[in-house]
Design an enzyme around this catalytic site. Structure first.
Site, PDB file in Angstrom:
ATOM      1  N   ILE A   1      25.250  -5.847   8.115  1.00 31.90           N
ATOM      2  CA  ILE A   1      24.128  -6.684   7.154  1.00 31.90           C
ATOM      3  C   ILE A   1      22.936  -6.382   7.244  1.00 31.90           C
ATOM      4  CG2 ILE A   1      23.764  -9.129   6.410  1.00 31.90           C
ATOM      5  CD1 ILE A   1      25.855 -10.075   7.991  1.00 31.90           C
TER       6      ILE A   1
ATOM      7  N   ILE B   1      15.977  -5.416  21.870  1.00 33.10           N
ATOM      8  CA  ILE B   1      15.153  -6.494  21.640  1.00 33.10           C
ATOM      9  C   ILE B   1      14.960  -7.180  22.588  1.00 33.10           C
ATOM     10  CG2 ILE B   1      15.594  -6.710  19.058  1.00 33.10           C
ATOM     11  CD1 ILE B   1      17.344  -9.195  20.132  1.00 33.10           C
TER      12      ILE B   1
ATOM     13  N   THR C   1      24.318 -18.109  12.044  1.00 32.33           N
ATOM     14  CA  THR C   1      25.628 -17.916  11.407  1.00 32.33           C
ATOM     15  C   THR C   1      26.123 -19.600  11.383  1.00 32.33           C
ATOM     16  OG1 THR C   1      27.874 -17.511  12.015  1.00 32.33           O
ATOM     17  CG2 THR C   1      26.492 -17.746  13.886  1.00 32.33           C
ATOM     18  N   ASP C   2      27.146 -19.752  10.342  1.00 36.45           N
ATOM     19  CA  ASP C   2      27.714 -21.039  10.115  1.00 36.45           C
ATOM     20  C   ASP C   2      28.652 -21.404  11.423  1.00 36.45           C
ATOM     21  OD1 ASP C   2      29.983 -19.372   9.753  1.00 36.45           O
ATOM     22  OD2 ASP C   2      30.543 -20.309   7.906  1.00 36.45           O
ATOM     23  N   GLU C   3      29.020 -20.121  12.366  1.00 38.59           N
ATOM     24  CA  GLU C   3      29.677 -20.703  13.693  1.00 38.59           C
ATOM     25  C   GLU C   3      28.856 -21.514  14.730  1.00 38.59           C
ATOM     26  OE1 GLU C   3      32.203 -17.437  14.926  1.00 38.59           O
ATOM     27  OE2 GLU C   3      32.029 -16.286  13.063  1.00 38.59           O
TER      28      GLU C   3
ATOM     29  N   LYS D   1      24.572 -17.716  19.759  1.00 36.47           N
ATOM     30  CA  LYS D   1      23.939 -17.643  18.584  1.00 36.47           C
ATOM     31  C   LYS D   1      23.111 -18.879  18.473  1.00 36.47           C
ATOM     32  CE  LYS D   1      23.445 -14.980  15.424  1.00 36.47           C
ATOM     33  NZ  LYS D   1      22.474 -14.127  15.294  1.00 36.47           N
TER      34      LYS D   1
ATOM     35  N   LYS E   1      36.211  -6.325  12.442  1.00 38.73           N
ATOM     36  CA  LYS E   1      36.172  -7.431  11.710  1.00 38.73           C
ATOM     37  C   LYS E   1      37.287  -7.579  10.634  1.00 38.73           C
ATOM     38  CE  LYS E   1      31.989  -9.201  13.122  1.00 38.73           C
ATOM     39  NZ  LYS E   1      31.569  -8.085  13.766  1.00 38.73           N
TER      40      LYS E   1
ATOM     41  N   VAL F   1      47.733 -11.127  12.143  1.00 38.12           N
ATOM     42  CA  VAL F   1      47.411 -12.035  11.802  1.00 38.12           C
ATOM     43  C   VAL F   1      47.411 -13.241  12.881  1.00 38.12           C
ATOM     44  CG1 VAL F   1      47.599 -13.956  10.321  1.00 38.12           C
ATOM     45  CG2 VAL F   1      47.964 -11.720   9.222  1.00 38.12           C
TER      46      VAL F   1
HETATM   47  P1  NAD Z   1      26.977  -5.792  13.580  1.00 39.54           P
HETATM   48  O1  NAD Z   1      27.378  -5.852  14.620  1.00 39.54           O
HETATM   49  O2  NAD Z   1      27.404  -4.862  12.465  1.00 39.54           O
HETATM   50  O3  NAD Z   1      25.336  -5.234  13.781  1.00 39.54           O
HETATM   51  C1  NAD Z   1      24.559  -5.472  14.831  1.00 39.54           C
HETATM   52  C2  NAD Z   1      23.680  -4.681  14.868  1.00 39.54           C
HETATM   53  O4  NAD Z   1      22.487  -4.967  16.093  1.00 39.54           O
HETATM   54  C3  NAD Z   1      23.758  -3.131  15.318  1.00 39.54           C
HETATM   55  O5  NAD Z   1      23.140  -2.325  14.667  1.00 39.54           O
HETATM   56  C4  NAD Z   1      23.345  -2.976  17.107  1.00 39.54           C
HETATM   57  O6  NAD Z   1      23.032  -1.880  17.285  1.00 39.54           O
HETATM   58  C5  NAD Z   1      22.160  -3.915  16.836  1.00 39.54           C
HETATM   59  N1  NAD Z   1      21.916  -4.438  18.120  1.00 39.54           N
HETATM   60  C6  NAD Z   1      22.791  -5.264  19.161  1.00 39.54           C
HETATM   61  N2  NAD Z   1      22.055  -5.439  20.086  1.00 39.54           N
HETATM   62  C7  NAD Z   1      21.023  -4.911  20.228  1.00 39.54           C
HETATM   63  C8  NAD Z   1      19.689  -5.277  21.059  1.00 39.54           C
HETATM   64  N3  NAD Z   1      19.700  -5.729  22.024  1.00 39.54           N
HETATM   65  N4  NAD Z   1      18.363  -4.635  20.423  1.00 39.54           N
HETATM   66  C9  NAD Z   1      18.462  -4.147  19.279  1.00 39.54           C
HETATM   67  N5  NAD Z   1      19.335  -3.967  18.484  1.00 39.54           N
HETATM   68  C10 NAD Z   1      20.667  -4.417  18.754  1.00 39.54           C
HETATM   69  O7  NAD Z   1      26.368  -7.282  12.928  1.00 39.54           O
HETATM   70  P2  NAD Z   1      26.437  -7.864  11.337  1.00 39.54           P
HETATM   71  O8  NAD Z   1      27.725  -8.175  11.164  1.00 39.54           O
HETATM   72  O9  NAD Z   1      25.754  -6.771  10.749  1.00 39.54           O
HETATM   73  O10 NAD Z   1      25.522  -9.200  11.848  1.00 39.54           O
HETATM   74  C11 NAD Z   1      24.149  -8.968  11.631  1.00 39.54           C
HETATM   75  C12 NAD Z   1      23.787 -10.523  12.029  1.00 39.54           C
HETATM   76  O11 NAD Z   1      24.266 -11.441  11.038  1.00 39.54           O
HETATM   77  C13 NAD Z   1      24.017 -11.082  13.486  1.00 39.54           C
HETATM   78  O12 NAD Z   1      22.691 -11.809  13.942  1.00 39.54           O
HETATM   79  C14 NAD Z   1      25.120 -12.132  13.272  1.00 39.54           C
HETATM   80  O13 NAD Z   1      25.304 -13.063  14.232  1.00 39.54           O
HETATM   81  C15 NAD Z   1      24.716 -12.571  11.951  1.00 39.54           C
HETATM   82  N6  NAD Z   1      26.028 -12.900  10.776  1.00 39.54           N
HETATM   83  C16 NAD Z   1      26.906 -12.130  10.596  1.00 39.54           C
HETATM   84  C17 NAD Z   1      28.064 -12.477   9.814  1.00 39.54           C
HETATM   85  C18 NAD Z   1      29.218 -11.859   9.616  1.00 39.54           C
HETATM   86  O14 NAD Z   1      30.110 -12.205   9.083  1.00 39.54           O
HETATM   87  N7  NAD Z   1      29.248 -10.609   9.989  1.00 39.54           N
HETATM   88  C19 NAD Z   1      27.870 -13.747   9.284  1.00 39.54           C
HETATM   89  C20 NAD Z   1      26.882 -14.621   9.421  1.00 39.54           C
HETATM   90  C21 NAD Z   1      25.865 -14.207  10.419  1.00 39.54           C
HETATM   91  P1  TYD Z   2      36.589 -12.362  12.040  1.00 42.78           P
HETATM   92  O1  TYD Z   2      36.408 -11.054  10.918  1.00 42.78           O
HETATM   93  O2  TYD Z   2      36.702 -11.879  13.433  1.00 42.78           O
HETATM   94  O3  TYD Z   2      35.282 -13.355  11.770  1.00 42.78           O
HETATM   95  P2  TYD Z   2      35.000 -14.782  12.588  1.00 42.78           P
HETATM   96  O4  TYD Z   2      35.714 -14.852  13.806  1.00 42.78           O
HETATM   97  O5  TYD Z   2      33.600 -14.626  12.692  1.00 42.78           O
HETATM   98  O6  TYD Z   2      35.361 -15.825  11.554  1.00 42.78           O
HETATM   99  O7  TYD Z   2      37.817 -13.031  11.818  1.00 42.78           O
HETATM  100  C1  TYD Z   2      37.844 -13.866  10.540  1.00 42.78           C
HETATM  101  C2  TYD Z   2      39.151 -14.655  10.603  1.00 42.78           C
HETATM  102  O8  TYD Z   2      40.331 -13.679  10.490  1.00 42.78           O
HETATM  103  C3  TYD Z   2      39.201 -15.457  11.794  1.00 42.78           C
HETATM  104  O9  TYD Z   2      39.908 -16.779  11.381  1.00 42.78           O
HETATM  105  C4  TYD Z   2      40.243 -14.684  12.642  1.00 42.78           C
HETATM  106  C5  TYD Z   2      41.136 -13.824  11.751  1.00 42.78           C
HETATM  107  N1  TYD Z   2      41.591 -12.650  12.395  1.00 42.78           N
HETATM  108  C6  TYD Z   2      42.791 -12.412  12.327  1.00 42.78           C
HETATM  109  O10 TYD Z   2      43.674 -13.225  11.884  1.00 42.78           O
HETATM  110  N2  TYD Z   2      43.272 -11.093  13.010  1.00 42.78           N
HETATM  111  C7  TYD Z   2      42.567 -10.218  13.378  1.00 42.78           C
HETATM  112  O11 TYD Z   2      42.819  -9.204  13.860  1.00 42.78           O
HETATM  113  C8  TYD Z   2      40.975 -10.552  13.250  1.00 42.78           C
HETATM  114  C9  TYD Z   2      39.850  -9.680  13.629  1.00 42.78           C
HETATM  115  C10 TYD Z   2      40.545 -11.690  12.757  1.00 42.78           C
END
Ligand code: NAD
Ligand code: TYD
Length: 345
Positions: free
Chosen positions: A13, A61, A126-128, A154, A189, A206
């Site tokens: 993101i 960080i 995050t919503d989590e 988080k 993911k 799944v």
């Molecule tokens: P990601 O895992 O793809 O990227 C994380 C980035 O942070 C990487 O580039 C990594 O190198 C960097 N990083 C990790 N530890 C670090 C540190 N100590 N210092 C500097 N950089 C560091 O994650 P993402 O999916 O892009 O998520 C980005 C943010 O959004 C996160 O804070 C996550 O909690 C939040 N978020 C993600 C989702 C989702 O569905 N992916 C949803 C809601 C919120």
């Molecule tokens: P994920 O992408 O890990 O996001 P989050 O756990 O942050 O919601 O998973 C999304 C949903 O998919 C979650 O309910 C877990 C499920 N999932 C599977 O069923 N199989 C898998 O291999 C993974 C990675 C996730």
């Protein structure tokens, strides 16, 4: 707002945010600060690498000296923090890195922001943090009830953001995004894992019955939500960025297979994730009141995402080696073996 440090900007993101901001605000200087963990990838930033208003600095960080230097060198006035360990399954295997970055790292960033008079600090959450929501929709004032080590770390980081606003008057804004998907997402993911595995005719694991519900948000919509909160959000407030598009995992899986033209017998129901939240659901009224709205339906976003992974094998094939394969084996080999013969058609 002139010099923005985007921490974690080489991830999924964060890199979408960097690419978007560099183009949308040519007067801002965008400095990406990233540790480049397994999830950080400079390939994600290739589209902006030659832009004059973009720079990259490698750093952690949680390393106070590195943060201090970046803030001083680039005369930073604004921080947008994406840096995190972000995968729930990895936090179940080992949570050390989650506490290091998502809690301690956020604290160091806040503390150095206070010391340097940072004018705006947006923290990406995050919503989590709300935990399992069996019915209804989470609003920003609801209590936290995180269930995985990821969600708990988080929530811890977010509470520290709150404390720095209340105690030290730091100008903070928090966004809480729902499950995000799209191009450049690391293939651990569920969407990119299932898309890339299905392309190779491999099984899709799944978890459990697949009836868990997630609220899906296309990455571009997540980033415009952050832009809105950054520019218009009130100091000390949190804003949900919800896709408001709830789907069962099993339905998402069938949708991906249909989009790829692959058979349903690739689906394997495997033993469930420990502590697996059944349902996430948020409402986005508060952010909408600032003028944000979602642009992408799930159908459109998924079609674009499938096309991107089909067209960009150069990006993901080299990731699915080495450390990734070690993780994959640890996470899935026993689960898939336990699922033998349980395929679904
Ligand atoms: P990601 O895992 O793809 O990227 C994380 C980035 O942070 C990487 O580039 C990594 O190198 C960097 N990083 C990790 N530890 C670090 C540190 N100590 N210092 C500097 N950089 C560091 O994650 P993402 O999916 O892009 O998520 C980005 C943010 O959004 C996160 O804070 C996550 O909690 C939040 N978020 C993600 C989702 C989702 O569905 N992916 C949803 C809601 C919120
Ligand atoms: P994920 O992408 O890990 O996001 P989050 O756990 O942050 O919601 O998973 C999304 C949903 O998919 C979650 O309910 C877990 C499920 N999932 C599977 O069923 N199989 C898998 O291999 C993974 C990675 C996730």
């Amino acid at each position: 707002m002139k010099n923005i440090l985007v921490t974690g900007g080489a991830g999924f993101i964060g890199s979408e945010f960097v690419r978007y901001m560099v183009e949308r605000y040519p007067d801002y200087h965008i400095i990406c600060f990233d540790k480049l963990t397994y999830a950080g990838n400079l390939d994600n930033l290739l589209p902006v690498s030659d832009e004059p208003n973009y720079r990259f600095e490698r750093g952690d960080i949680a390393d106070r000296e590195a943060v201090r230097q970046a803030l001083e060198t680039h005369n930073i006035d604004t921080i947008v923090n994406f840096a995190a360990e972000s995968h729930v399954d990895r936090s179940i295997l080992a949570a050390d890195a989650f506490v290091h970055t998502d809690v301690v790292g956020v604290y160091i960033l806040l503390d150095e922001s206070k010391n340097h008079g940072i004018e705006r600090f947006l923290h990406v959450s995050t919503d989590e943090v709300y935990g399992d929501i069996p019915q209804g929709f989470s609003a920003e004032g609801d209590a936290f009830a995180p269930n995985s080590p990821y969600a708990a770390s988080k929530a811890g980081g977010e509470l520290m953001v709150r404390a720095y606003h209340v105690t030290h008057g730091l100008n903070t804004v928090v966004t809480r995004g729902s499950n995000t998907y799209g191009p450049y997402q690391y293939p651990e993911k569920v969407l990119p894992l299932f898309i890339t595995e299905a392309i190779d005719d491999r099984p899709l694991p799944v978890y459990g019955d697949g009836k868990q519900v997630r609220d899906w948000l296309f990455v571009h919509d997540h980033v415009t939500g952050i832009d809105t909160a950054l520019h218009k959000g009130e100091a000390g407030e949190a804003y949900n960025i919800a896709g408001e598009d709830l789907r069962h995992n099993i339905d998402v899986t069938h949708m991906l297979l249909a989009g790829l033209g692959k058979p349903a017998d690739l689906i394997k129901h495997v033993p469930d994730r420990e502590g697996h939240d059944r349902r996430y659901a948020m409402q986005a009224d508060k952010l909408r009141a600032l003028g944000w709205q979602r642009e992408y339906t799930f159908e459109r976003g998924v079609a674009l995402t499938i096309d991107w992974y089909r067209d960009n094998e150069w990006w993901w094939r080299k990731i699915k080696t080495g450390e990734y394969m070690d993780y994959y084996k640890r996470q899935y080999m026993a689960r898939l073996a336990a699922a033998e013969g349980s395929s679904e058609s």
